[in-house]
Scaffold this motif. Structure first.
Motif, short mmCIF file in Angstrom:
data_model
loop_
_atom_site.label_atom_id
_atom_site.label_comp_id
_atom_site.label_asym_id
_atom_site.label_seq_id
_atom_site.Cartn_x
_atom_site.Cartn_y
_atom_site.Cartn_z
N GLY A 122 0.82 -1.20 0.00
CA GLY A 122 0.00 0.00 0.00
C GLY A 122 0.85 1.24 0.00
O GLY A 122 2.07 1.20 -0.16
N ASP A 123 0.20 2.37 0.18
CA ASP A 123 0.90 3.65 0.24
C ASP A 123 1.75 3.72 1.51
O ASP A 123 1.44 3.08 2.51
CB ASP A 123 -0.11 4.81 0.25
N ALA A 124 2.80 4.53 1.46
CA ALA A 124 3.66 4.72 2.63
C ALA A 124 2.83 5.22 3.79
O ALA A 124 2.01 6.12 3.65
CB ALA A 124 4.77 5.71 2.30
N GLY A 125 3.00 4.61 4.94
CA GLY A 125 2.25 5.00 6.13
C GLY A 125 0.85 4.42 6.18
O GLY A 125 0.11 4.69 7.11
N GLY A 126 0.48 3.64 5.18
CA GLY A 126 -0.86 3.04 5.13
C GLY A 126 -0.96 1.82 6.02
O GLY A 126 -0.02 1.44 6.72
N THR A 127 -2.11 1.16 5.97
CA THR A 127 -2.37 0.02 6.83
C THR A 127 -2.12 -1.33 6.15
O THR A 127 -2.30 -2.37 6.78
CB THR A 127 -3.83 0.04 7.32
N GLY A 160 -10.69 -5.96 5.56
CA GLY A 160 -11.52 -4.96 4.89
C GLY A 160 -11.86 -5.34 3.47
O GLY A 160 -12.06 -6.51 3.15
N ASP A 161 -11.89 -4.31 2.62
CA ASP A 161 -12.28 -4.52 1.22
C ASP A 161 -11.07 -4.56 0.27
O ASP A 161 -11.24 -4.58 -0.94
CB ASP A 161 -13.24 -3.43 0.77
N GLY A 162 -9.85 -4.57 0.81
CA GLY A 162 -8.65 -4.65 -0.01
C GLY A 162 -8.20 -3.33 -0.61
O GLY A 162 -7.19 -3.28 -1.32
N SER A 163 -8.92 -2.25 -0.34
CA SER A 163 -8.59 -0.96 -0.95
C SER A 163 -7.26 -0.38 -0.45
O SER A 163 -6.71 0.53 -1.06
CB SER A 163 -9.72 0.04 -0.72
N GLU A 164 -6.74 -0.90 0.67
CA GLU A 164 -5.47 -0.39 1.18
C GLU A 164 -4.28 -0.84 0.31
O GLU A 164 -3.20 -0.29 0.40
CB GLU A 164 -5.25 -0.79 2.65
N TYR A 165 -4.49 -1.84 -0.54
CA TYR A 165 -3.43 -2.30 -1.44
C TYR A 165 -3.53 -1.51 -2.73
O TYR A 165 -4.51 -1.59 -3.46
CB TYR A 165 -3.56 -3.81 -1.71
N THR A 166 -2.51 -0.69 -2.97
CA THR A 166 -2.55 0.23 -4.10
C THR A 166 -1.58 -0.12 -5.21
O THR A 166 -1.67 0.43 -6.29
CB THR A 166 -2.23 1.67 -3.62
N LYS A 167 -0.63 -1.02 -4.96
CA LYS A 167 0.33 -1.36 -6.02
C LYS A 167 0.95 -2.72 -5.78
O LYS A 167 0.89 -3.28 -4.69
CB LYS A 167 1.41 -0.29 -6.12
N CYS A 168 1.55 -3.22 -6.85
CA CYS A 168 2.33 -4.45 -6.74
C CYS A 168 3.56 -4.28 -7.62
O CYS A 168 3.58 -3.44 -8.52
CB CYS A 168 1.52 -5.67 -7.15
N GLU A 169 4.58 -5.05 -7.31
CA GLU A 169 5.82 -4.96 -8.06
C GLU A 169 6.52 -6.31 -8.06
O GLU A 169 6.28 -7.13 -7.19
CB GLU A 169 6.73 -3.88 -7.49
N VAL A 170 7.36 -6.50 -9.06
CA VAL A 170 8.18 -7.71 -9.12
C VAL A 170 9.31 -7.53 -8.11
O VAL A 170 10.11 -6.62 -8.22
CB VAL A 170 8.76 -7.91 -10.53
N SER A 171 9.34 -8.38 -7.08
CA SER A 171 10.41 -8.25 -6.09
C SER A 171 11.54 -9.23 -6.38
O SER A 171 12.66 -9.01 -5.94
CB SER A 171 9.88 -8.47 -4.67
N ARG A 172 11.25 -10.29 -7.14
CA ARG A 172 12.27 -11.26 -7.48
C ARG A 172 11.86 -11.98 -8.75
O ARG A 172 10.69 -12.30 -8.93
CB ARG A 172 12.38 -12.28 -6.36
N ALA A 173 12.81 -12.24 -9.63
CA ALA A 173 12.55 -13.03 -10.82
C ALA A 173 13.85 -13.73 -11.23
O ALA A 173 14.94 -13.17 -11.08
CB ALA A 173 12.05 -12.16 -11.96
N SER A 174 13.70 -14.95 -11.70
CA SER A 174 14.86 -15.68 -12.19
C SER A 174 14.43 -16.58 -13.32
O SER A 174 13.25 -16.85 -13.51
CB SER A 174 15.51 -16.50 -11.06
#
Length: 162
Positions: free
Chosen positions: A110-115, A146-160
């Motif tokens: 989520g956003d910085a400082g979010g839940t 909750g309703d999942g709205s606190e998750y605002t992004k995703c990113e590739v943290s590892r790939a091989s």
């Protein structure tokens, strides 16, 4: 004076050759630059775990992991209310001369400082032939209530790839 100029030119050349590359990120709401589109799911089994991982921005270089990260595109990142899962749909494109099996770990946050509690999902053994693409889905259980709205992004943290 010639010695100082030679060192300066060498330093600039090193910076130019090893410039930083960005990470692949997406929005869980589907509103990032990576776009939001639906893609077919060819391989729906997954190995997922919850909890934080390190990662995010990956430096440039020529290792297999760096090349694997550049082969991954995030198509969609969302909370699925029907299954109560955080879901990422990705496409792995193999422009190489050899066939590879990819392993990809996504980090949902989520956003910085979010839940939002950071959560990860991993997909292994994604077989991609030379010159081909494979679309897959990674998912992990929603760790909140909750309703999942606190998750605002995703990113590739590892790939091989191997």
């Amino acid at each position: 004076m010639r010695h100082v100029r030679a060192i300066a030119v060498f330093g600039i050349a090193v910076v130019a050759l090893t410039g930083a590359r960005g990470s692949h990120g997406g929005s869980c709401g589907g509103s990032s630059g990576s776009g939001s589109s639906s893609s077919s799911n060819h391989n729906s089994d997954n190995d997922s775990t919850s909890g934080g991982t390190s990662g995010g921005s990956l430096p440039g270089g020529s290792s297999s992991a760096d090349k694997a990260v550049r082969d991954v595109t995030i198509n969609e990142c969302k909370f699925d209310p029907a299954t109560k899962n955080l879901v990422a749909r990705i496409t792995v494109k193999n422009d190489g001369a050899l066939d590879y099996d990819y392993s990809v770990t996504m980090k949902f946050k989520g956003d910085a400082g979010g839940t939002a509690i950071p959560a990860t999902a991993t997909k292994t053994a994604v077989a991609v032939a030379s010159g081909a693409s494979q679309s897959v889905e990674l998912s992990t259980a929603y760790p909140g209530s909750g309703d999942g709205s606190e998750y605002t992004k995703c990113e590739v943290s590892r790939a091989s790839r191997s």
